[in-house]
Design a protein around this motif. Structure first.
Motif, PDB file in Angstrom:
ATOM      1  N   ARG A 132      19.566  38.998  16.861  1.00 42.07           N
ATOM      2  CA  ARG A 132      20.212  38.444  15.670  1.00 42.07           C
ATOM      3  C   ARG A 132      20.292  36.914  15.709  1.00 42.07           C
ATOM      4  O   ARG A 132      20.060  36.244  14.707  1.00 42.07           O
ATOM      5  N   ALA A 133      20.645  36.348  16.869  1.00 44.11           N
ATOM      6  CA  ALA A 133      20.968  34.916  16.905  1.00 44.11           C
ATOM      7  C   ALA A 133      20.435  34.189  18.134  1.00 44.11           C
ATOM      8  O   ALA A 133      20.835  33.056  18.389  1.00 44.11           O
ATOM      9  N   ASN A 134      19.540  34.823  18.910  1.00 46.04           N
ATOM     10  CA  ASN A 134      19.053  34.234  20.165  1.00 46.04           C
ATOM     11  C   ASN A 134      20.207  33.867  21.092  1.00 46.04           C
ATOM     12  O   ASN A 134      20.160  32.871  21.813  1.00 46.04           O
ATOM     13  N   ASP A 135      21.254  34.688  21.050  1.00 46.63           N
ATOM     14  CA  ASP A 135      22.458  34.458  21.856  1.00 46.63           C
ATOM     15  C   ASP A 135      22.905  35.792  22.432  1.00 46.63           C
ATOM     16  O   ASP A 135      23.350  36.680  21.696  1.00 46.63           O
ATOM     17  N   PRO A 136      22.772  35.984  23.762  1.00 44.31           N
ATOM     18  CA  PRO A 136      23.136  37.280  24.346  1.00 44.31           C
ATOM     19  C   PRO A 136      24.611  37.624  24.192  1.00 44.31           C
ATOM     20  O   PRO A 136      24.985  38.797  24.206  1.00 44.31           O
ATOM     21  N   TYR A 137      25.454  36.618  24.021  1.00 39.51           N
ATOM     22  CA  TYR A 137      26.897  36.872  23.919  1.00 39.51           C
ATOM     23  C   TYR A 137      27.428  36.590  22.507  1.00 39.51           C
ATOM     24  O   TYR A 137      28.597  36.272  22.323  1.00 39.51           O
ATOM     25  N   PHE A 138      26.558  36.736  21.530  1.00 40.75           N
ATOM     26  CA  PHE A 138      26.922  36.491  20.132  1.00 40.75           C
ATOM     27  C   PHE A 138      28.099  37.372  19.700  1.00 40.75           C
ATOM     28  O   PHE A 138      28.942  36.956  18.909  1.00 40.75           O
ATOM     29  N   TYR A 139      28.165  38.598  20.256  1.00 39.90           N
ATOM     30  CA  TYR A 139      29.205  39.559  19.878  1.00 39.90           C
ATOM     31  C   TYR A 139      30.285  39.705  20.957  1.00 39.90           C
ATOM     32  O   TYR A 139      31.081  40.642  20.898  1.00 39.90           O
ATOM     33  N   PHE A 140      30.324  38.793  21.910  1.00 37.62           N
ATOM     34  CA  PHE A 140      31.263  38.890  23.036  1.00 37.62           C
ATOM     35  C   PHE A 140      32.356  37.822  22.944  1.00 37.62           C
ATOM     36  O   PHE A 140      32.169  36.773  22.338  1.00 37.62           O
ATOM     37  N   SER A 141      33.460  38.093  23.627  1.00 36.57           N
ATOM     38  CA  SER A 141      34.611  37.175  23.588  1.00 36.57           C
ATOM     39  C   SER A 141      34.373  35.890  24.367  1.00 36.57           C
ATOM     40  O   SER A 141      34.925  34.847  24.020  1.00 36.57           O
ATOM     41  N   LYS A 142      33.590  35.943  25.445  1.00 32.81           N
ATOM     42  CA  LYS A 142      33.342  34.770  26.300  1.00 32.81           C
ATOM     43  C   LYS A 142      34.659  34.061  26.633  1.00 32.81           C
ATOM     44  O   LYS A 142      34.769  32.842  26.583  1.00 32.81           O
ATOM     45  N   ILE A 143      35.659  34.832  27.002  1.00 32.08           N
ATOM     46  CA  ILE A 143      36.989  34.291  27.262  1.00 32.08           C
ATOM     47  C   ILE A 143      36.927  33.255  28.382  1.00 32.08           C
ATOM     48  O   ILE A 143      36.222  33.430  29.382  1.00 32.08           O
ATOM     49  N   LEU A 144      37.648  32.153  28.194  1.00 24.32           N
ATOM     50  CA  LEU A 144      37.582  31.025  29.122  1.00 24.32           C
ATOM     51  C   LEU A 144      38.745  31.032  30.104  1.00 24.32           C
ATOM     52  O   LEU A 144      39.912  31.093  29.707  1.00 24.32           O
ATOM     53  N   GLY A 145      38.401  30.960  31.384  1.00 26.44           N
ATOM     54  CA  GLY A 145      39.410  30.878  32.425  1.00 26.44           C
ATOM     55  C   GLY A 145      39.279  29.595  33.226  1.00 26.44           C
ATOM     56  O   GLY A 145      38.309  28.840  33.079  1.00 26.44           O
ATOM     57  N   VAL A 146      40.275  29.342  34.067  1.00 24.61           N
ATOM     58  CA  VAL A 146      40.234  28.230  35.013  1.00 24.61           C
ATOM     59  C   VAL A 146      40.559  28.787  36.398  1.00 24.61           C
ATOM     60  O   VAL A 146      41.443  29.624  36.548  1.00 24.61           O
ATOM     61  N   THR A 147      39.822  28.345  37.392  1.00 24.29           N
ATOM     62  CA  THR A 147      40.031  28.792  38.776  1.00 24.29           C
ATOM     63  C   THR A 147      40.061  27.572  39.684  1.00 24.29           C
ATOM     64  O   THR A 147      39.281  26.634  39.488  1.00 24.29           O
ATOM     65  N   VAL A 148      40.963  27.599  40.667  1.00 21.58           N
ATOM     66  CA  VAL A 148      41.026  26.483  41.606  1.00 21.58           C
ATOM     67  C   VAL A 148      40.921  26.998  43.046  1.00 21.58           C
ATOM     68  O   VAL A 148      41.616  27.935  43.438  1.00 21.58           O
ATOM     69  N   VAL A 149      40.000  26.416  43.791  1.00 21.87           N
ATOM     70  CA  VAL A 149      39.825  26.707  45.214  1.00 21.87           C
ATOM     71  C   VAL A 149      40.633  25.668  45.979  1.00 21.87           C
ATOM     72  O   VAL A 149      40.285  24.486  45.994  1.00 21.87           O
ATOM     73  N   VAL A 150      41.716  26.110  46.609  1.00 26.56           N
ATOM     74  CA  VAL A 150      42.612  25.193  47.314  1.00 26.56           C
ATOM     75  C   VAL A 150      42.246  25.137  48.797  1.00 26.56           C
ATOM     76  O   VAL A 150      42.218  26.175  49.469  1.00 26.56           O
ATOM     77  N   TYR A 151      41.983  23.940  49.277  1.00 24.02           N
ATOM     78  CA  TYR A 151      41.706  23.735  50.696  1.00 24.02           C
ATOM     79  C   TYR A 151      42.996  23.366  51.424  1.00 24.02           C
ATOM     80  O   TYR A 151      43.816  22.592  50.907  1.00 24.02           O
ATOM     81  N   THR A 152      43.163  23.918  52.618  1.00 23.52           N
ATOM     82  CA  THR A 152      44.289  23.534  53.459  1.00 23.52           C
ATOM     83  C   THR A 152      43.967  22.227  54.177  1.00 23.52           C
ATOM     84  O   THR A 152      42.831  21.740  54.144  1.00 23.52           O
ATOM     85  N   LYS A 153      44.961  21.694  54.842  1.00 23.86           N
ATOM     86  CA  LYS A 153      44.759  20.459  55.616  1.00 23.86           C
ATOM     87  C   LYS A 153      43.648  20.633  56.655  1.00 23.86           C
ATOM     88  O   LYS A 153      42.889  19.706  56.942  1.00 23.86           O
ATOM     89  N   GLU A 154      43.524  21.869  57.205  1.00 23.29           N
ATOM     90  CA  GLU A 154      42.513  22.119  58.242  1.00 23.29           C
ATOM     91  C   GLU A 154      41.109  22.329  57.660  1.00 23.29           C
ATOM     92  O   GLU A 154      40.134  22.441  58.406  1.00 23.29           O
ATOM     93  N   GLY A 155      41.009  22.455  56.327  1.00 26.05           N
ATOM     94  CA  GLY A 155      39.706  22.708  55.714  1.00 26.05           C
ATOM     95  C   GLY A 155      39.430  24.169  55.454  1.00 26.05           C
ATOM     96  O   GLY A 155      38.287  24.562  55.190  1.00 26.05           O
ATOM     97  N   TYR A 156      40.473  25.017  55.522  1.00 23.39           N
ATOM     98  CA  TYR A 156      40.331  26.442  55.226  1.00 23.39           C
ATOM     99  C   TYR A 156      40.641  26.688  53.745  1.00 23.39           C
ATOM    100  O   TYR A 156      41.185  25.822  53.052  1.00 23.39           O
ATOM    101  N   VAL A 157      40.282  27.901  53.289  1.00 24.43           N
ATOM    102  CA  VAL A 157      40.681  28.329  51.948  1.00 24.43           C
ATOM    103  C   VAL A 157      41.319  29.710  52.046  1.00 24.43           C
ATOM    104  O   VAL A 157      41.111  30.435  53.026  1.00 24.43           O
ATOM    105  N   PHE A 158      42.105  30.064  51.032  1.00 27.51           N
ATOM    106  CA  PHE A 158      42.767  31.367  51.006  1.00 27.51           C
ATOM    107  C   PHE A 158      42.321  32.179  49.802  1.00 27.51           C
ATOM    108  O   PHE A 158      42.189  31.653  48.697  1.00 27.51           O
ATOM    109  N   LEU A 159      42.078  33.472  50.059  1.00 30.31           N
ATOM    110  CA  LEU A 159      41.763  34.414  48.997  1.00 30.31           C
ATOM    111  C   LEU A 159      42.922  35.387  48.827  1.00 30.31           C
ATOM    112  O   LEU A 159      43.548  35.803  49.803  1.00 30.31           O
ATOM    113  N   GLY A 160      43.166  35.775  47.598  1.00 30.51           N
ATOM    114  CA  GLY A 160      44.212  36.749  47.342  1.00 30.51           C
ATOM    115  C   GLY A 160      43.627  38.088  46.941  1.00 30.51           C
ATOM    116  O   GLY A 160      42.630  38.161  46.229  1.00 30.51           O
ATOM    117  N   GLU A 161      44.242  39.162  47.411  1.00 34.58           N
ATOM    118  CA  GLU A 161      43.890  40.512  46.955  1.00 34.58           C
ATOM    119  C   GLU A 161      44.859  40.869  45.837  1.00 34.58           C
ATOM    120  O   GLU A 161      46.059  40.948  46.046  1.00 34.58           O
TER     121      GLU A 161
END
Length: 308
Positions: free
Chosen positions: A146-175
């Motif tokens: 229809r429009a040469n756009d695969p997501y023409f009919y999709f919400s394409k909802i926008l999020g923001v994500t932040v990868v936080v580094y600790t002082k030691e250079g590690y990162v944390f993941l949450g379950e």
């Protein structure tokens, strides 16, 4: 048409356009994640600024709508959100969300990333999230035809994500906790971008600070410097997240004792071996129960892998 034939048809349609190489690769490998805008592309920019402008909402199959920002918001989004709120008066959230309609990166002495934001709503996102892979591919084909756009009919909802580094250079993941969307999956701190009727009031940095405080009780300073590193996409649901990195001055003990609201636990990722184990097997080292990674999590872990 079976799923393999449909997927091949979609890839063929996408391949005719030069704008979708990363999405094609994800489909060929049957991956639910693709880097819509890579860190490499961002690092090649000088003095990058992020700008926003009004974009379009998702078109509907039943009858064409005016997808321009204000008409779509008034005719499609607001009536549904209002009706839900009237039926559930204690509902605490604004179900109106932003849709990342398009983005354009202009490189130069002063580079600009322009985000075209349209209106969508949580209900549209739910429909995308609950759709089967076969249904998603079929709808993407319709969008291309229809429009040469695969997501023409999709919400394409926008999020923001932040990868936080600790002082030691590690990162944390949450379950993620059982009462939250994407329960049991692994994710960094993040959420949907806050909707604003006035596009000039968009503030992604405020959103990041809010998510940090709400999810792990971390209060970021007013002058906190968040580094933008790319955009992660979900191949079959159309979701997109702006990915940021923040170097904190807190050590790992601080994050181990975070007050959690959306996660069952936080797990420290210290080195490449741990990141690779998660990316390839979905496993924390020393554990045998594989986990699913959210699409921004894969982006964030790949960033960590190349910068740890």
């Amino acid at each position: 048409m079976n799923q393999i034939s449909a997927k091949n048809k979609l890839i063929k349609l996408l391949s005719k356009k030069s704008a979708f190489p990363k999405l094609c690769t994800a489909l060929e490998k049957d991956l639910s994640y693709y880097p819509a805008l890579t860190t490499k592309e961002i690092l090649a920019c000088n003095n990058l600024t992020i700008k926003v402008k009004e974009g379009c909402g998702a078109q509907v199959l039943e009858k064409d709508k005016d997808t321009r920002f204000t008409p779509y918001l008034q005719a499609v989004i607001n009536p549904v959100v209002k009706a839900y709120k009237e039926k559930h008066p204690l509902h605490p959230f604004d179900d109106r969300k932003f849709r990342l309609d398009k983005f354009h990166l202009k490189k130069g002495a002063s580079s600009e990333l322009t985000l075209s934001l349209g209106p969508t709503m949580y209900q549209q996102y739910q429909a995308d999230a609950q759709r089967s892979k076969e249904e998603a591919i079929g709808l993407m084909i319709k969008g291309m035809e229809r429009a040469n756009d695969p997501y023409f009919y999709f919400s394409k909802i926008l999020g923001v994500t932040v990868v936080v580094y600790t002082k030691e250079g590690y990162v944390f993941l949450g379950e993620r906790a059982s009462h939250i969307d994407s329960a049991g999956m692994l994710g960094f701190v993040g959420g949907t971008a806050t909707f604003q009727e006035d596009i000039n009031k968009v503030d992604f940095f405020h959103d990041l600070k809010t998510e940090l405080e709400e999810e792990i009780g971390f209060v970021a300073k007013a002058d906190t410097a968040f580094q933008f590193v790319g955009i992660a996409g979900n191949t079959f649901t159309s979701e997109l997240d702006l990915i940021f990195v923040y170097q904190s001055d807190k050590d790992s003990v601080y994050f181990e004792n975070s007050l959690l609201s959306e996660h069952q636990r936080m797990v420290c990722i210290k080195d490449k071996a741990q990141a690779i184990s998660l990316l390839t097997k979905g496993l924390f080292l020393g554990e045998s129960d594989p986990k699913q990674l959210m699409y921004p999590t894969r982006f964030g872990l790949e960033y960590f892998l190349h910068n740890c």
